[in-house]
Scaffold this active site. Sequence first.
Site, PDB file in Angstrom:
ATOM      1  N   LYS A  68      -2.454  -2.022  -3.185  1.00 43.07           N
ATOM      2  CA  LYS A  68      -3.509  -1.174  -2.602  1.00 43.07           C
ATOM      3  C   LYS A  68      -3.121   0.293  -2.794  1.00 43.07           C
ATOM      4  O   LYS A  68      -2.467   0.894  -1.935  1.00 43.07           O
ATOM      5  CB  LYS A  68      -3.668  -1.515  -1.115  1.00 43.07           C
ATOM      6  CG  LYS A  68      -4.670  -0.628  -0.376  1.00 43.07           C
ATOM      7  CD  LYS A  68      -5.083  -1.248   0.948  1.00 43.07           C
ATOM      8  CE  LYS A  68      -5.916  -0.287   1.764  1.00 43.07           C
ATOM      9  NZ  LYS A  68      -6.563  -0.914   2.917  1.00 43.07           N
ATOM     10  N   GLU A  80       0.822  -1.216   0.000  1.00 42.03           N
ATOM     11  CA  GLU A  80       0.000   0.000   0.000  1.00 42.03           C
ATOM     12  C   GLU A  80       0.857   1.269   0.000  1.00 42.03           C
ATOM     13  O   GLU A  80       1.260   1.746   1.057  1.00 42.03           O
ATOM     14  CB  GLU A  80      -0.934   0.005   1.228  1.00 42.03           C
ATOM     15  CG  GLU A  80      -1.804   1.264   1.283  1.00 42.03           C
ATOM     16  CD  GLU A  80      -2.760   1.302   2.476  1.00 42.03           C
ATOM     17  OE1 GLU A  80      -2.697   0.410   3.335  1.00 42.03           O
ATOM     18  OE2 GLU A  80      -3.561   2.245   2.544  1.00 42.03           O
TER      19      GLU A  80
HETATM   20  P1  13P Z   1      -9.151   4.168   4.179  1.00 38.98           P
HETATM   21  O1  13P Z   1      -9.994   3.385   3.225  1.00 38.98           O
HETATM   22  O2  13P Z   1      -9.902   4.785   5.310  1.00 38.98           O
HETATM   23  O3  13P Z   1      -8.213   5.110   3.482  1.00 38.98           O
HETATM   24  O4  13P Z   1      -8.204   3.117   4.903  1.00 38.98           O
HETATM   25  C1  13P Z   1      -7.603   2.152   4.149  1.00 38.98           C
HETATM   26  C2  13P Z   1      -6.456   1.649   4.892  1.00 38.98           C
HETATM   27  O5  13P Z   1      -6.346   0.476   5.156  1.00 38.98           O
HETATM   28  C3  13P Z   1      -5.425   2.612   5.285  1.00 38.98           C
HETATM   29  O6  13P Z   1      -4.216   1.934   5.476  1.00 38.98           O
END
Ligand code: 13P
Length: 342
Positions: free
Chosen positions: A219, A177
């Site tokens: 992600k 991510e």
């Molecule tokens: P949000 O969808 O609230 O951005 O959170 C996703 C997430 O896992 C942040 O690391």
Amino acid sequence: MNEQKLIDTAKTLVASDKGLLAIDESSPTCNKRFAKLEIPQTEECRRTYRELLITTPGLGEFISGVILYDETIRQQKKDGTPFMQVITDAGIIPGIKVDIGAKDMAGHPGETITEGLDGLRDRLQEYAQMGARFAKWRAVITIGADIPSQGCIEANAQTLARYAALCQEAGLVPIVEPEVLMAGAHTLEQCGEVTAKVLQTVFQQLYTQRVLLEGIILKPNMVLPGLTCPQQASVEEVADATVQCLLRSVPAAVPGIAFLSGGQSAELASARLNAINLRFKARSPWALTFSFARAIQQPALELWQGKESNVLAAQQVLLHRAECNGAARQGKYTEAMEWTKV
Ligand code: 13P
């Protein structure tokens, strides 16, 4: 390394038009969200809230995986049933956030580096023994005057890749991510340029660190104009900019891309995911799905308000958001779905 097991888990997480529910807020972040609604910031309240989320009837119809936090993976329902059992009994794959947060980066004012590699091999082994099958690590990139810097992008990309390699060694699918934040006055185009550069650097590093691309899930943020940019964008413009950026940056070997919501409203996140799939699902090399925290949880949290009497209504709202995003994966979400909500 059992490559086939990683590939199967990654594929299952993005199959059947389902998506991921992130409930992996650290205790301080969860407490901040509780504080805004005057919900007591205690371990028991956090446990009760997470029990509400994971016991939502029917959740497994739209949710393939739930991302937990170290506190939560060790908790039980009030009746003593371990959360891990509740989740697997619902047909949902449990995962775990393993980074320990984004910290100020030395020599790089306004930028952060995500920490948590020290001791990670042992922690991953423990989580795998507890039944986790995937993990998550979030790197944070900020757009501003003269940032992001090359140093910040490279350090975070390499850290993500080293985390991903350790996850695969432990048999866990890494969710990679790299989040380019929405905060700022930058344009849609600037977000697209930065996101492409970040993703290209991340994939170079994943390749260098010998990560099996078929056994990860990416992600990313959607490509969006900054929150304070005067020129906002339509859902179609966001869909086009996002997919163009991904096509230029993400190898086709990756099975799935699960967007974070990043502070978008629940409805906008669904509408944008819907536009992405409506326009590109048929010719996308990857599944295009969701891994939302706030965009699924926030309406339910606001309804719950820490009160037992609101649990059922909050669960209905949570399920409705999961259903909307399930529909958005198929390009079948409509505004009318919002009018039918409870
Ligand atoms: P949000 O969808 O609230 O951005 O959170 C996703 C997430 O896992 C942040 O690391």
